[in-house]
Design a protein around this motif. Structure first.
Motif, short mmCIF file in Angstrom:
data_model
loop_
_atom_site.label_atom_id
_atom_site.label_comp_id
_atom_site.label_asym_id
_atom_site.label_seq_id
_atom_site.Cartn_x
_atom_site.Cartn_y
_atom_site.Cartn_z
N ALA A 53 0.82 -1.21 0.00
CA ALA A 53 0.00 0.00 0.00
C ALA A 53 0.86 1.26 0.00
O ALA A 53 0.55 2.24 -0.68
N ARG A 54 1.95 1.24 0.75
CA ARG A 54 2.83 2.42 0.82
C ARG A 54 3.50 2.68 -0.52
O ARG A 54 3.67 3.84 -0.92
N LEU A 55 3.86 1.61 -1.22
CA LEU A 55 4.53 1.76 -2.51
C LEU A 55 3.56 1.89 -3.68
O LEU A 55 3.98 2.11 -4.82
N GLY A 56 2.27 1.74 -3.42
CA GLY A 56 1.29 1.84 -4.49
C GLY A 56 1.16 0.59 -5.33
O GLY A 56 0.57 0.63 -6.41
N LEU A 57 1.68 -0.54 -4.84
CA LEU A 57 1.64 -1.77 -5.61
C LEU A 57 0.30 -2.49 -5.51
O LEU A 57 0.08 -3.49 -6.23
N ASP A 58 -0.59 -2.02 -4.65
CA ASP A 58 -1.90 -2.65 -4.51
C ASP A 58 -2.94 -2.03 -5.43
O ASP A 58 -4.08 -2.50 -5.47
N ARG A 59 -2.57 -0.99 -6.14
CA ARG A 59 -3.51 -0.34 -7.05
C ARG A 59 -3.62 -1.10 -8.36
O ARG A 59 -2.71 -1.88 -8.71
N PRO A 60 -4.68 -0.90 -9.14
CA PRO A 60 -4.81 -1.59 -10.43
C PRO A 60 -3.64 -1.26 -11.36
O PRO A 60 -3.12 -0.13 -11.34
N LEU A 61 -3.26 -2.24 -12.16
CA LEU A 61 -2.12 -2.05 -13.05
C LEU A 61 -2.30 -0.88 -14.03
O LEU A 61 -1.33 -0.14 -14.28
N PRO A 62 -3.50 -0.67 -14.61
CA PRO A 62 -3.62 0.49 -15.52
C PRO A 62 -3.31 1.82 -14.82
O PRO A 62 -2.67 2.69 -15.43
N LEU A 63 -3.72 1.96 -13.56
CA LEU A 63 -3.42 3.20 -12.85
C LEU A 63 -1.91 3.33 -12.58
O LEU A 63 -1.34 4.42 -12.70
N TYR A 65 0.44 2.07 -14.41
CA TYR A 65 1.11 2.37 -15.68
C TYR A 65 0.93 3.84 -16.06
O TYR A 65 1.90 4.50 -16.49
N LEU A 66 -0.29 4.35 -15.92
CA LEU A 66 -0.54 5.75 -16.30
C LEU A 66 0.27 6.70 -15.42
O LEU A 66 0.78 7.73 -15.92
N GLU A 67 0.38 6.38 -14.14
CA GLU A 67 1.19 7.23 -13.26
C GLU A 67 2.66 7.19 -13.68
O GLU A 67 3.34 8.23 -13.72
N TRP A 68 3.15 5.99 -13.99
CA TRP A 68 4.55 5.87 -14.42
C TRP A 68 4.77 6.56 -15.76
O TRP A 68 5.78 7.25 -15.95
N LEU A 69 3.80 6.43 -16.69
CA LEU A 69 3.92 7.07 -18.00
C LEU A 69 3.92 8.59 -17.85
O LEU A 69 4.66 9.29 -18.55
N GLY A 70 3.09 9.10 -16.94
CA GLY A 70 3.09 10.53 -16.70
C GLY A 70 4.45 11.01 -16.19
O GLY A 70 4.92 12.09 -16.57
N GLY A 71 5.07 10.22 -15.34
CA GLY A 71 6.41 10.56 -14.87
C GLY A 71 7.42 10.57 -16.00
O GLY A 71 8.29 11.45 -16.07
N LEU A 72 7.30 9.60 -16.91
CA LEU A 72 8.22 9.56 -18.06
C LEU A 72 8.07 10.81 -18.92
O LEU A 72 9.07 11.37 -19.39
N LEU A 73 6.83 11.26 -19.12
CA LEU A 73 6.61 12.46 -19.93
C LEU A 73 7.20 13.70 -19.26
O LEU A 73 7.56 14.67 -19.94
N ARG A 74 7.32 13.67 -17.95
CA ARG A 74 7.95 14.79 -17.22
C ARG A 74 9.46 14.61 -17.08
O ARG A 74 10.12 15.44 -16.47
N GLY A 75 9.99 13.50 -17.61
CA GLY A 75 11.42 13.23 -17.48
C GLY A 75 11.79 12.53 -16.20
O GLY A 75 12.98 12.46 -15.85
#
Length: 316
Positions: A53-63, A65-75
């Motif tokens: 829960a602290r690392l966000g690993l319990d959230r759905p995979l699409p969420l 991925y979108l959070e990680w992709l948003g980070g990639l777009l910000r560098g």
């Protein structure tokens, strides 16, 4: 040319997007639980769930991925789950070993393949040209690990000229020691990749020798070698530019193995350790960065080839 560049740019971005999705999903099916690794073998399921829960690993995979992709777009390539350091910062530090290793390997491959490939083609009907071609085929089939071990035995154990393993703790603060540590790994990759590229250069040179304008130049009084140098080598150069993208990708793959063999603190060795530790943000950030680099090299090669080859511009 501008329209072609824009089209290739769109394909590059699409390729990065597809690669990021494939990398993200592939890493999620690997066995192992990072929460259990962090909590330890004696941890309870409740403790492991709290870490997820602290690392966000319990959230759905699409969420995720979108959070990680948003980070990639910000560098932002993410943060290591185990050390808490930024992935981008760690990649920059490791690239100080991997990038010079790749450049040295590429320079060695080109220094071996270009002159010897042309020589092998020009002398194809003679014993030395045929022997060089057979030797290149044999060297290209040698496993990179075995080649590295043989170089270590000769240059480090028998002759004692170069270090067998390791990299200076102070890194490039002592350029001489750092360069000596990279010579054997770069030779290992460069000789294998150079043997593969030599065969391609030989084939391209033979094709150039058979072209009408080269034979016409020889008929007008130029020697065969002079006709090849003046009229055939530009065509060979275009062919070499085309294959360089594949060679660079091969060097990156070889670096992953060689950094393990020579205990170099580069990106390849980091990837192997992080996969074993299930540090997913670090692994996927590194893989996306390497994939983006390979795609970017292919993009530059395509534009360079189109700019240098008038036939493609005329077709367009």
């Amino acid at each position: 040319m501008i329209r072609y560049a824009l089209t290739r740019t769109a394909l590059l971005l699409l390729g990065l997007f597809v690669a990021s999705a494939v990398i993200f999903l592939t890493l999620r099916v690997l066995p192992g639980d990072v929460a259990q690794l962090i909590a330890g073998t004696g941890s309870t399921p409740e403790q492991q769930e709290a870490i997820r829960a602290r690392l966000g690993l319990d959230r759905p995979l699409p969420l995720q991925y979108l959070e990680w992709l948003g980070g990639l777009l910000r560098g932002d390539l993410g943060t290591s789950l185990l050390t808490g350091t930024g992935v981008g910062e760690e990649l920059v530090r490791r690239a100080a070993v991997t990038v010079p290793l790749g450049i040295l390997s590429l320079l060695i491959a080109l220094a071996v393949s270009l002159p010897l490939g042309v020589f092998s083609a020009v002398r194809r009907a003679r014993a030395d040209g045929a022997a060089l071609n057979v030797g290149a085929q044999a060297l290209a089939a040698v496993p990179v690990v075995w080649a590295g071990m043989m170089l270590v035995v000769v240059f480090a154990v028998w002759l004692g000229w170069l270090p067998a393993q390791g990299f200076p703790r102070e890194a490039w603060a002592d350029p001489g020691a750092a360069l000596r540590a990279l010579i054997l790994p770069a030779l290992t990759i460069g000789l294998i990749e150079g043997a593969m590229l030599l065969r391609f250069v030989r084939s391209a040179t033979l094709s150039a020798l058979g072209q009408d304008h080269v034979r016409a130049a020889a008929a007008r009084g130029l020697t065969r070698t002079a006709a090849l140098v003046r009229h055939g080598l530009p065509v060979v150069g275009l062919s070499v530019v085309t294959v360089l993208g594949l060679q660079i990708a091969g060097i990156i793959v070889g670096a992953v193995v060689i950094e393990q063999l020579f205990t170099l603190p580069g990106i390849g060795r980091m990837l192997v350790a992080d996969v074993a530790a299930r540090d997913l943000p670090k692994v996927q950030g590194a893989l996306v960065a390497l994939t983006g680099f390979v795609l970017l090299v292919g993009f530059v090669v395509d534009l360079t080839h189109r700019a240098l080859d008038p036939r493609q511009r005329e077709t367009a």
